[in-house]
Design a protein around this motif. Sequence first.
Motif, PDB file in Angstrom:
ATOM      1  N   ALA A 156      37.681  24.298  99.560  1.00 13.90           N
ATOM      2  CA  ALA A 156      37.878  23.974 100.972  1.00 13.90           C
ATOM      3  C   ALA A 156      37.071  22.755 101.404  1.00 13.90           C
ATOM      4  N   GLU A 157      35.851  22.628 100.892  1.00 15.15           N
ATOM      5  CA  GLU A 157      34.997  21.498 101.279  1.00 15.15           C
ATOM      6  C   GLU A 157      35.604  20.177 100.806  1.00 15.15           C
ATOM      7  N   SER A 158      36.089  20.134  99.563  1.00 12.74           N
ATOM      8  CA  SER A 158      36.722  18.928  99.048  1.00 12.74           C
ATOM      9  C   SER A 158      38.017  18.619  99.796  1.00 12.74           C
ATOM     10  N   PHE A 159      38.751  19.664 100.134  1.00 13.76           N
ATOM     11  CA  PHE A 159      40.007  19.482 100.863  1.00 13.76           C
ATOM     12  C   PHE A 159      39.759  18.771 102.189  1.00 13.76           C
ATOM     13  N   ASP A 160      38.787  19.237 102.948  1.00  7.95           N
ATOM     14  CA  ASP A 160      38.459  18.594 104.222  1.00  7.95           C
ATOM     15  C   ASP A 160      37.980  17.154 104.020  1.00  7.95           C
ATOM     16  N   GLN A 161      37.269  16.930 102.936  1.00  3.04           N
ATOM     17  CA  GLN A 161      36.705  15.601 102.659  1.00  3.04           C
ATOM     18  C   GLN A 161      37.786  14.560 102.362  1.00  3.04           C
ATOM     19  N   TYR A 162      38.851  14.982 101.668  1.00  3.22           N
ATOM     20  CA  TYR A 162      39.825  14.001 101.177  1.00  3.22           C
ATOM     21  C   TYR A 162      41.121  13.950 101.983  1.00  3.22           C
ATOM     22  N   ARG A 164      41.667  12.644 104.854  1.00  2.00           N
ATOM     23  CA  ARG A 164      41.816  11.313 105.427  1.00  2.00           C
ATOM     24  C   ARG A 164      42.333  10.319 104.385  1.00  2.00           C
ATOM     25  N   GLU A 165      41.847  10.461 103.146  1.00  2.00           N
ATOM     26  CA  GLU A 165      42.321   9.597 102.056  1.00  2.00           C
ATOM     27  C   GLU A 165      43.811   9.835 101.794  1.00  2.00           C
ATOM     28  N   PHE A 166      44.219  11.097 101.833  1.00  2.00           N
ATOM     29  CA  PHE A 166      45.627  11.410 101.598  1.00  2.00           C
ATOM     30  C   PHE A 166      46.520  10.766 102.656  1.00  2.00           C
ATOM     31  N   ALA A 167      46.077  10.805 103.907  1.00  2.00           N
ATOM     32  CA  ALA A 167      46.883  10.282 105.015  1.00  2.00           C
ATOM     33  C   ALA A 167      47.186   8.799 104.862  1.00  2.00           C
ATOM     34  N   SER A 168      46.355   8.080 104.136  1.00  2.00           N
ATOM     35  CA  SER A 168      46.552   6.628 103.968  1.00  2.00           C
ATOM     36  C   SER A 168      47.496   6.290 102.824  1.00  2.00           C
ATOM     37  N   GLN A 169      47.909   7.307 102.048  1.00  2.00           N
ATOM     38  CA  GLN A 169      48.804   7.080 100.909  1.00  2.00           C
ATOM     39  C   GLN A 169      50.252   7.299 101.363  1.00  2.00           C
ATOM     40  N   THR A 170      50.963   6.203 101.611  1.00  2.00           N
ATOM     41  CA  THR A 170      52.296   6.298 102.213  1.00  2.00           C
ATOM     42  C   THR A 170      53.318   6.984 101.316  1.00  2.00           C
ATOM     43  N   ALA A 171      53.134   6.923 100.009  1.00  3.53           N
ATOM     44  CA  ALA A 171      54.115   7.530  99.094  1.00  3.53           C
ATOM     45  C   ALA A 171      53.831   9.008  98.829  1.00  3.53           C
ATOM     46  N   LEU A 172      52.686   9.514  99.291  1.00  6.00           N
ATOM     47  CA  LEU A 172      52.313  10.899  98.999  1.00  6.00           C
ATOM     48  C   LEU A 172      53.203  11.855  99.779  1.00  6.00           C
ATOM     49  N   PHE A 173      53.915  12.725  99.051  1.00  2.00           N
ATOM     50  CA  PHE A 173      54.845  13.666  99.674  1.00  2.00           C
ATOM     51  C   PHE A 173      54.222  15.049  99.827  1.00  2.00           C
TER      52      PHE A 173
END
Length: 360
Positions: A156-162, A164-173
Motif C-alpha cells: 500500500a505504501e508503494s502504491f500511494d508513492q507511485y 502520481r508517476e503512473f498518471a503521467s504515463q499516457t500509454a498506461l492502461f
Amino acid sequence: MSKLYLRNQLCIPVMGFNRAIVYDLGRKDYHFISKTHYHILNADGFLNFDGISDPSERSELINFLLDLEIIFEVASAQEEKRFPKLSKALHQVNELTHAVVHVNSAINFIDLIGHTQLQNLSIISPRLDDNLIKIMKAFAHLEIDSIYLYIEMFDAESFDQYKREFASQTALFSVNFFGLDRIQTKLKDNIYYNFFTQNFDDYQQLLTIDKLFVNQEFFLEAYNKHTYYNGKIYIDQHGNIKNGLNNIKSFGNINLMGYDEFHQTINSKLFLELGNIRKQETLVCQHCEFRYMCTDVRVPQKEAAYWFHRVECAYNPYISKWNNEESYLTLKESGITVAESGCIIDKYKLSETFNKIWTE
C-alpha cells in the motif's frame, strides 16, 4: 405479402455443441440462441422463418431479434444490395503486436525491438519500485498503444508513492495487483487499477468468463488466428524468447542476440506456428460457442491430425457449464475422451449426463 428481413452483418451467429450464440460485434455483447435458430440466421441474404411452424413461436423470435437489432426489415428485395456481406478476412500489418516482458529483461528487449509498433505491452514485476518506473519511461519513445503492469506483490505504501508517476504515463492502461483479500477495480486518471485474490502464477493460467471479449477486431483475429499466440512474444526473467507465459520451449536468448538474429527468430515459421492455429482446427474448442471471444493461454499440441490441449479448459461445451458452476463435470465425466488421435464422444453417456444436469 411476406415481410423481408436481413441480418445485421455485425451480428454473427456461431454454433456450439448444445447451443449457439449471436456475437453482437457493434454492441460488444452476445445472446444465446438455439441451434435451430442458428440455421435460420446463418444466411447473408433474406432470412426464411417459414421453418418455424408455430405462428406464435415464429412471431416471438422475430420480435426478439428485431428488439435486439440482430435483424431488420426492408421494404423491397432491391434493398439487399445496400447491405454487403461482412468480410471475415484479417488484415494484420505487423507479425509482432503484443509483448510480455519481465522488468529485469526489458532493457535488452527495448534495444532489439527497434521501431516496431506494439498494440500492447505487458510488464511483469515482483514489486513497485523505482526500477519499474525507469523501465516504463524507457519504453516512452516507442509506438505502443497500451501498457499493462502486473505487480506480483502489493504494498500500500508503494502504491500511494507511485500513483502520481503512473498518471503521467499516457500509454498506461491498467495496473494489476495479486494476492489481495478481495477483488476490486478502481478507475483513476484514466488508468484501471485491478486487485485480484489469486497469485499471479494462478491468474495467468486461468480462463474465466470475464476474459471473454466481444468486438469486431477480436472476432476477426479469433476467426483467423489464435488470439493468445498471434503476434505475441514473451521474454522470461532470464531473457529467453517464448510464445507465451505458459510455454516451455525457448527460441533463444535476447542477451545473446543481435538485432538481425532476433527479428529472424520472431518471424520464423516455427515461432509463428502457434499464432496461426485456428479454433476450428482444435479439439473441443471447435465445439465451443465461445471460441471466437476467448483468450486461451493453454499451450496447444499436435501429434496427429488435430491440435489439442492436455490441460482441460474451465468451460465444458458438451454440458454448457463453467467449472465454478453447480453440476459441472470434467470432459471424462461427461463421456468425452480427448487424445492425439481425435475426440471420442460417448453419445449415450453424454446425453444421459446432460439431461440429468439440465432437467433436475
